[in-house]
Enzyme design. Structure first.
Site, PDB file in Angstrom:
ATOM      1  N   LYS A  82       2.376  52.538  56.109  1.00  0.00           N
ATOM      2  CA  LYS A  82       2.919  52.344  54.933  1.00  0.00           C
ATOM      3  C   LYS A  82       3.093  50.600  54.628  1.00  0.00           C
ATOM      4  CE  LYS A  82       6.114  54.632  57.033  1.00  0.00           C
ATOM      5  NZ  LYS A  82       6.672  55.459  56.127  1.00  0.00           N
ATOM      6  N   ARG A  83       3.575  50.034  53.711  1.00  0.00           N
ATOM      7  CA  ARG A  83       3.782  48.713  53.900  1.00  0.00           C
ATOM      8  C   ARG A  83       4.465  48.084  54.808  1.00  0.00           C
ATOM      9  NH1 ARG A  83       7.912  47.308  50.357  1.00  0.00           N
ATOM     10  NH2 ARG A  83       8.268  49.433  49.712  1.00  0.00           N
ATOM     11  N   LYS A 109      11.321  49.328  57.696  1.00  0.00           N
ATOM     12  CA  LYS A 109      10.472  50.513  57.928  1.00  0.00           C
ATOM     13  C   LYS A 109      10.460  50.728  59.311  1.00  0.00           C
ATOM     14  CE  LYS A 109       7.944  50.597  53.436  1.00  0.00           C
ATOM     15  NZ  LYS A 109       8.088  51.618  52.886  1.00  0.00           N
ATOM     16  N   THR A 141       6.705  58.266  50.145  1.00  0.00           N
ATOM     17  CA  THR A 141       5.641  59.462  49.709  1.00  0.00           C
ATOM     18  C   THR A 141       4.848  59.628  50.600  1.00  0.00           C
ATOM     19  OG1 THR A 141       4.698  57.626  48.316  1.00  0.00           O
ATOM     20  CG2 THR A 141       6.221  59.193  47.279  1.00  0.00           C
ATOM     21  N   LYS A 162       2.671  63.113  51.779  1.00  0.00           N
ATOM     22  CA  LYS A 162       1.130  63.257  52.171  1.00  0.00           C
ATOM     23  C   LYS A 162       1.096  63.961  53.315  1.00  0.00           C
ATOM     24  CE  LYS A 162       0.799  59.751  48.871  1.00  0.00           C
ATOM     25  NZ  LYS A 162       0.936  58.023  48.703  1.00  0.00           N
TER      26      LYS A 162
HETATM   27  C1  26V Z   1       9.616  44.679  47.053  1.00  0.00           C
HETATM   28  C2  26V Z   1       9.965  43.481  47.592  1.00  0.00           C
HETATM   29  C3  26V Z   1       9.659  42.483  46.934  1.00  0.00           C
HETATM   30  C4  26V Z   1      10.453  41.201  47.330  1.00  0.00           C
HETATM   31  C5  26V Z   1      10.433  41.264  49.031  1.00  0.00           C
HETATM   32  C6  26V Z   1      11.109  42.487  49.502  1.00  0.00           C
HETATM   33  C7  26V Z   1      10.642  43.678  48.940  1.00  0.00           C
HETATM   34  C8  26V Z   1      11.029  45.078  49.359  1.00  0.00           C
HETATM   35  C9  26V Z   1      10.842  46.140  48.853  1.00  0.00           C
HETATM   36  C10 26V Z   1      10.043  46.013  47.763  1.00  0.00           C
HETATM   37  C11 26V Z   1       9.769  47.389  47.085  1.00  0.00           C
HETATM   38  C12 26V Z   1      10.350  47.700  45.719  1.00  0.00           C
HETATM   39  C13 26V Z   1       9.962  48.908  45.210  1.00  0.00           C
HETATM   40  C14 26V Z   1       9.269  49.828  45.869  1.00  0.00           C
HETATM   41  O1  26V Z   1       8.022  49.730  45.992  1.00  0.00           O
HETATM   42  N1  26V Z   1       9.813  50.798  46.349  1.00  0.00           N
HETATM   43  C15 26V Z   1       9.176  52.089  46.662  1.00  0.00           C
HETATM   44  O2  26V Z   1       9.024  53.172  45.883  1.00  0.00           O
HETATM   45  C16 26V Z   1       8.347  54.295  46.300  1.00  0.00           C
HETATM   46  C17 26V Z   1       8.262  55.265  44.902  1.00  0.00           C
HETATM   47  O3  26V Z   1       9.345  55.642  44.668  1.00  0.00           O
HETATM   48  C18 26V Z   1       9.432  54.805  47.416  1.00  0.00           C
HETATM   49  O4  26V Z   1       8.745  56.096  47.852  1.00  0.00           O
HETATM   50  C19 26V Z   1       9.829  53.897  48.446  1.00  0.00           C
HETATM   51  O5  26V Z   1      10.469  54.391  49.111  1.00  0.00           O
HETATM   52  C20 26V Z   1      10.180  52.712  48.012  1.00  0.00           C
HETATM   53  O6  26V Z   1      10.247  51.708  48.962  1.00  0.00           O
END
Ligand code: 26V
Length: 745
Positions: free
Chosen positions: A483-484, A489, A591, A595
């Site tokens: 994952k990222r 996380k 997600t 998977k």
């Molecule tokens: C973006 C950023 C950008 C600035 C720095 C910190 C930070 C932290 C998180 C994000 C992600 C933003 C949105 C995202 O990718 N959410 C993911 O969306 C997935 C699909 O709905 C979901 O399964 C994940 O739990 C969620 O983290």
């Protein structure tokens, strides 16, 4: 599409004296010709998905599968002496970051396969998410020049449909590239490329340019406005051409879905066009927008909720700024007359502290706002959007995420798909729910499934050996955390848990330990220092263990480089255990968890995101839930003291000490900084994500897995239960829900 004709074309392709790239382009364009020859009756009402990310992965195998000719193509070209697997070297279209981008790709796949008219809009980045390498255990980023070698035969440039996008200081041409999404209907993902003089082309150069300085912020705003305005501009133009300037009927033909706040400028552009070009009043235009837009929230992390300085938007998009400010006033007036409390109005305001809150624009204008898992939606209702929820409870709803079984089962685990074919017939391919009919008590089925898992593990090991040059332990449990990379996380917590197990092994405390391999895959955002330190720490642990003869036959850690969709396909199929250990309340859904489940991995996880629904479906007894719940986490706030906590628990202190006691070389203090994230207030409180609090429960859960794995039949039964109870997590189910409850298409 004409199957016979396509097969004939394949047969006539001469493979001699051609490079793999030439063949790739030739075979792909033969498929594209068939796909594009499909005449579609334009449906009346369509849904449009606005997203800055689309993580499509490799298109070749997916499209051949969708066309129903993958097996035959393999055969035809094998006879000619060419192995289609050569195209496993084709670069992924990695125009996204993580779950949000991959979700968009899964949703396009499901919509096309179910025959829903869903069209995607986004940006055609010149460079996708960076390529990752490790040098001395540290992440090194390289530009992802994804078009360079293999090109992009799956898209068509549509110069005839380009449109201009205006900024105060430049005009940019948005040129569409259309990627057909083949299924029951042929839908389109339209990605815009920025063209023009000087700075113009920079707009579609990189995904997520660093926005820690003004220049970066401006570029992000330009990107977001660029594709939103191009999309809205085209749709409005087409509407006017067909139906004239009465916009009353616009929402009957269009429904817009905002994938997070990145395309909220589409709202402003829509209002700008209707008020400035077509002379509607703002309240009237807003009323039409309210019947058109919907918004999905994907995170509650405050740092990820977009807010743009009013002055920055004014600088490059003065008319848009003006519209947003007027919308702010309009909304306030509306709330005032409806008797909202002052604090509620403050919470919901579009302008707050000199910034535009993009989420508040989205919530105000959207007909429906949804979260992506039950617990996440509950948090949106109770916390983030509580005022909006109080006054318009029907506006908020949940649509739990899903993943497409075509990529995440059929394509990545042919063996499991065949198993279902043999025992269920082919019906499950159209209706995934049917897989729940597999009898998980049948010993023969269990043995067959065990064989499949073993084969997928073997394939994964071979792949990792080829890519990383690391040979995985055989006959070991494969545990994946992919994952990222983000602190919430908690890959860091897993790292500490592995160290705990390592010391216990060395102390002889775990004499019956089943050999275990931990597989990590993750990219850390280029500017995210702590995330990069966690990668370094894990790589150092991997090295420590690999060089220790006492344990290296029983424990192994491998952090794969450049984790992407294609790597994920191998890892989800070849893992026994899925690690989903986020701090409760922080992972909107996840997600990857779905998977891995679909491929029969059991979950070691916290009660967070979709994990909760996963164990509801597959049974808590078939998974390993541990750690603090959201309620417990909330109760700890202000009370929890990680320094005291570590002092009280020597088993914790022993492993956190390794960050500072010279166990690892740390010339530039990176591990020291990680230690400070646990014990000192930095940009967050000390141990903001409760890594230490949940650490020993995680170790316990991992040791329980280790123990139970010995009873092969029992463990395989748990795995099969998970695989066969995963149908709910199909994106087909999710898309049907969007279509029925939100889009009405
Ligand atoms: C973006 C950023 C950008 C600035 C720095 C910190 C930070 C932290 C998180 C994000 C992600 C933003 C949105 C995202 O990718 N959410 C993911 O969306 C997935 C699909 O709905 C979901 O399964 C994940 O739990 C969620 O983290």
């Amino acid at each position: 599409m004409n199957r016979e004709r396509l097969i004939e074309t394949f047969r006539n392709i001469d493979v001699k004296n051609k490079t793999a790239v030439e063949l790739y382009k030739e075979i792909s364009s033969a498929c594209m010709n068939e796909i594009l020859s499909e005449k579609q009756k334009a449906p009346v009402r369509c849904a449009y998905y606005f997203s800055v990310e689309y993580l499509m992965g490799r298109m070749f195998f997916n499209n051949l599968l969708a066309l129903g000719i993958l097996d035959e193509a393999r055969e035809i070209f094998a006879k000619k002496g060419f192995d289609l697997n050569t195209f496993e070297d084709v670069e992924d279209a990695a125009l996204g970051n993580g779950g949000l981008g991959r979700l968009a790709a899964c949703y396009l796949d499901s919509a096309a396969n179910l025959g829903y008219p869903l069209y995607g809009f986004g940006i055609r980045y010149k460079y996708g998410l960076f390529r990752q390498k490790f040098v001395g255990g540290e992440q090194v980023e390289e530009a992802d020049d994804w078009l360079k070698t293999w090109g992009d035969p799956w898209s068509v440039r549509r110069s005839d449909e380009k449109i201009e996008v205006h900024f105060a200081d430049m005009t940019v041409t948005a040129v569409p590239y259309d990627m057909p999404i083949y299924g029951k209907s042929v839908n389109i993902l339209r990605l815009f490329q920025a063209e023009g003089d000087g700075e113009a082309e920079k707009i579609s150069e990189y995904l997520y340019p660093a926005d820690d300085c003004e220049e970066g912020k401006l570029l992000r705003i330009r990107q977001e406005y660029f594709f939103s305005a191009a999309a809205v501009g085209q749709l409005v133009q087409k509407y006017v051409k067909k139906y004239g300037k009465n916009f009353e009927h616009f929402p009957e033909f269009h429904v817009f879905q905002l994938n997070d706040t990145h395309a909220v400028f589409a709202v402003a552009e829509f209002l700008r066009l209707l008020t400035k070009e077509y002379r509607l009043t703002l309240p009237h235009a807003a009323e039409i927008a309210k019947r058109t837009f919907n918004y999905t929230n994907h995170t509650i992390l405050p740092e990820a909720l977009e807010c743009w300085d009013v002055t920055l938007v004014e600088k490059i998009l003065p008319e848009i700024a003006q519209i947003l400010t007027r919308l702010h006033i309009l909304a306030k007036r509306e709330w005032d007359t409806c008797g909202y409390r002052k604090a509620e109005i403050e919470e919901m305001s579009i302008v707050r502290g000199g910034k535009y809150s993009m989420a508040n624009v989205a919530v105000y204008i959207s007909g429906r706002v949804n979260g992506v898992a039950e617990i996440h939606t509950k948090i949106l209702k109770e916390r983030l959007f509580s005022a909006a929820y109080k006054h318009a409870p029907d506006k908020l709803l949940n649509v739990t995420n899903g993943v497409t079984q075509r990529r995440w089962l059929l394509l990545c685990n042919e063996e499991l798909a065949n198993f279902y074919d043999i025992h269920l017939g082919h019906g499950w391919r159209k209706n995934l729910q049917a897989i729940s009919e597999i009898n998980c008590d049948d010993e023969e089925l269990l043995a067959e499934f065990a064989k499949i898992k073993a084969e997928k593990k073997r394939q994964l090991a071979a792949y990792i050996e080829r890519k990383e040059g690391v040979k995985l332990l055989e006959n070991a449990i494969y545990i994946a955390q992919v994952k990222r990379l983000h602190e919430y996380k908690r890959q860091f917590m897993t790292a500490l848990a592995i160290l705990r197990i390592y010391f216990d092994l060395k102390n002889g405390k775990l004499p019956d330990f089943t050999p275990t391999v931990f597989i990590f895959g993750a990219k850390a955002a280029g500017s995210y220092r702590r995330a990069k330190e966690i990668i370094l720490f894990l790589n150092k642990i991997a090295e420590l263990i690999a060089n220790d003869e006492d344990v290296n036959a029983r424990l192994q850690v491998v952090f794969v480089q450049n984790y992407d969709v294609s790597y994920a396909e191998k890892i989800v199929a070849g893992s026994d255990v899925s690690l989903q250990v986020s701090t409760a309340g922080f992972e909107a859904s996840g997600t990857g968890n779905m998977k891995l489940m679909m491929n029969g991995a059991v979950t070691v996880g916290t009660m967070d995101g979709a994990n909760i629904e996963i164990v509801e479906e597959a049974g808590k007894e078939n998974n390993y839930i541990f750690g603090a719940t959201v309620e417990e986490i909330n109760a700890l706030e202000g009370v929890y003291d990680p320094v005291a906590f570590a002092e009280e628990h020597p088993r914790i202190k022993r492993v956190t000490d390794t960050l500072t006691d010279g166990t690892f070389e740390d010339k530039d203090g990176k591990l020291m900084d990680l230690a400070s994230s646990l014990f000192e207030q930095t940009y967050n409180r000390a141990d903001h994500y409760y890594v230490l609090y949940d650490l020993l429960p995680l170790v316990e859960a991992l040791l329980k897995v280790n123990e139970e794995y010995k009873d092969k039949t029992l463990f395989v039964k748990k795995q099969l239960k998970n695989a066969t109870r995963s149908a709910f997590f199909s994106s087909d189910r999710a898309i049907k829900t969007y279509a029925e409850k939100i889009w009405k298409i």
